[in-house]
Scaffold this motif. Structure first.
Motif, PDB file in Angstrom:
ATOM      1  N   SER A  63      -0.782 -35.373  26.102  1.00  0.00           N
ATOM      2  CA  SER A  63      -0.817 -35.684  24.572  1.00  0.00           C
ATOM      3  C   SER A  63       0.035 -35.915  23.370  1.00  0.00           C
ATOM      4  CB  SER A  63      -2.213 -34.597  24.877  1.00  0.00           C
ATOM      5  OG  SER A  63      -3.439 -34.811  25.841  1.00  0.00           O
ATOM      6  N   ASP A  64       0.744 -34.379  23.956  1.00  0.00           N
ATOM      7  CA  ASP A  64       1.773 -34.350  23.092  1.00  0.00           C
ATOM      8  C   ASP A  64       2.643 -35.603  22.609  1.00  0.00           C
ATOM      9  OD1 ASP A  64       1.627 -31.855  23.515  1.00  0.00           O
ATOM     10  OD2 ASP A  64       2.851 -31.516  24.409  1.00  0.00           O
ATOM     11  N   ILE A  65       2.943 -35.992  23.763  1.00  0.00           N
ATOM     12  CA  ILE A  65       3.966 -37.548  23.255  1.00  0.00           C
ATOM     13  C   ILE A  65       3.128 -38.546  23.152  1.00  0.00           C
ATOM     14  CG2 ILE A  65       5.219 -39.537  25.207  1.00  0.00           C
ATOM     15  CD1 ILE A  65       5.728 -37.939  26.846  1.00  0.00           C
ATOM     16  N   ALA A  66       1.406 -38.822  23.441  1.00  0.00           N
ATOM     17  CA  ALA A  66       0.491 -40.112  22.262  1.00  0.00           C
ATOM     18  C   ALA A  66       0.812 -39.382  21.223  1.00  0.00           C
ATOM     19  CB  ALA A  66      -1.153 -39.551  23.578  1.00  0.00           C
ATOM     20  N   ASN A  67       1.022 -38.009  20.747  1.00  0.00           N
ATOM     21  CA  ASN A  67       0.511 -38.005  19.108  1.00  0.00           C
ATOM     22  C   ASN A  67       1.911 -38.616  18.653  1.00  0.00           C
ATOM     23  OD1 ASN A  67      -1.308 -36.163  16.971  1.00  0.00           O
ATOM     24  ND2 ASN A  67       0.712 -35.166  16.893  1.00  0.00           N
TER      25      ASN A  67
END
Length: 369
Positions: free
Chosen positions: A232-236
């Motif tokens: 989720s961090d990388i998607a953000n």
């Protein structure tokens, strides 16, 4: 560098960011609310299908008519007994559409209209449109839409993965539903131009989504080999890195469409432009929204359900908790004024150790002769 360009560079480098993924429930709620409103509009008001889909007659007057649109609508309603759509064309002529009439009734309406408009019936052009032709257009449109959706899912599943294909498909359905719902609420006529506009916005929405997915795919290579970021961090980070680009492309695409819709259709009275310009305007805005707030958060939700991603999240959160605890402990000791245990003492060796000069007293420095 401009402020927007500087902002884009900082977003791309990860210096600043907005938590799109963390607030995904808010975006889901907004989308659900808009979608429900669109569905209610379709159920209550329905679509105002054009004459191409219903069949009927189109009457075109000569140029430079002094009759106003409102008067022509009254004449057409009186002659046919039903509502008519009247548009003033650029050359000053009037285009009168009356849906759901046959050939015999069309001839009678033509004579009555010519009399009311003070025209020779021969100068009033009449074109008949059969409902079967409109039905063929509608069927071809549905077939084209279905083929497009299938090809999109296949392509994204091969180029990326099936989770991204599912998320992109949901985003496309989201865009179509909102656009058709707006048509129902506004009451604009649905014509073949509307169908063209819908297919156009699907391609644009897909392009915007693929840009984010490509960045996400590149940044998640070997993601399980590190413990700094969750999926989720990388998607953000992917959303923030392409945010300014998405805004720029959307604004540039919306400006000419807004000119068609508000200036051409509103001020200049070019009603024939409304059918395609409204679908483009609403669809482009909805497509940009769905690529940022719907498609990518859905991919993050689906990926976080994988066992490998769950294990990665546990490791990342555990490492962050340990780092936060160590930092808090260090801050607490610093605030209390305690010295670290490994600090060097002020005096090295025993406290009462004699000096080197005293320790050598009484001892011969060499051999006595």
């Amino acid at each position: 560098m401009s402020k927007l360009g500087n902002l884009g560079a900082r977003l791309h480098r990860g210096e600043i960011s907005y938590d799109f993924i963390g607030k995904r429930k808010i975006w889901y709620g907004i989308s659900i609310l808009i979608t429900i409103t669109a569905i209610l509009g379709l159920a209550v008001r329905g679509l105002n299908m054009g004459i191409e889909f219903q069949g009927g007659a189109v009457f075109t007057t000569p140029t430079k008519m002094s009759t106003s649109v409102a008067q022509a609508e009254e004449y057409a309603k009186s002659a046919s007994g039903q509502e008519a759509v009247v548009q003033k064309l650029g050359n000053g002529s009037l285009r009168i559409q009356i849906a759901g009439i046959d050939t015999d009734k069309s001839d009678q309406i033509k004579q009555t209209l010519a009399k009311d408009l003070s025209l020779n019936p021969e100068k009033l052009n009449a074109d008949l449109v059969g409902p079967s032709w409109g039905e063929q257009i509608a069927n071809k449109a549905w077939e084209g839409l279905a083929i497009f959706m299938v090809l999109v899912v296949i392509y994204l599943a091969i180029a990326f993965e099936w989770r991204m294909a599912v998320a992109a498909l949901i985003a496309l359905i989201h865009d179509i539903t909102i656009t058709t719902g707006i048509y129902a609420l506004v009451g604009f006529e649905v014509t073949p131009g509307t169908v063209i506009g819908l297919l156009t916005i699907l391609g644009y929405s897909l392009y915007d989504t693929v840009v984010v997915f490509d960045s996400l795919k590149e940044q998640t290579k070997d993601i399980t080999k590190q413990t700094r970021w969750t999926y989720s961090d990388i998607a953000n980070r992917s959303i923030n890195g392409t945010l300014v680009r998405s805004i720029n492309t959307t604004v540039v695409a919306l400006l000419p469409v807004a000119g068609l819709l508000f200036i051409g259709g509103g001020f200049l009275g070019a009603g024939t432009l409304n059918d395609i310009s409204l679908s483009l305007f609403v669809g482009l805005a909805a497509g940009a929204y769905s690529s940022i707030f719907i498609a990518t958060p859905l991919v993050a939700d689906l990926k976080e359900r994988e066992p490998a991603m769950k294990a990665l999240r546990k490791r990342v959160l555990a490492k962050r908790a340990q780092a936060a605890a160590e930092e808090g402990f260090a801050d607490a000791r610093s605030a209390a004024g305690d010295e670290p245990e490994d600090a060097a003492p002020a005096v090295v060796g025993p406290r009462n150790q004699p000096s080197s000069r005293r320790s050598g007293r009484g001892r011969p420095s060499g051999k006595r002769r």
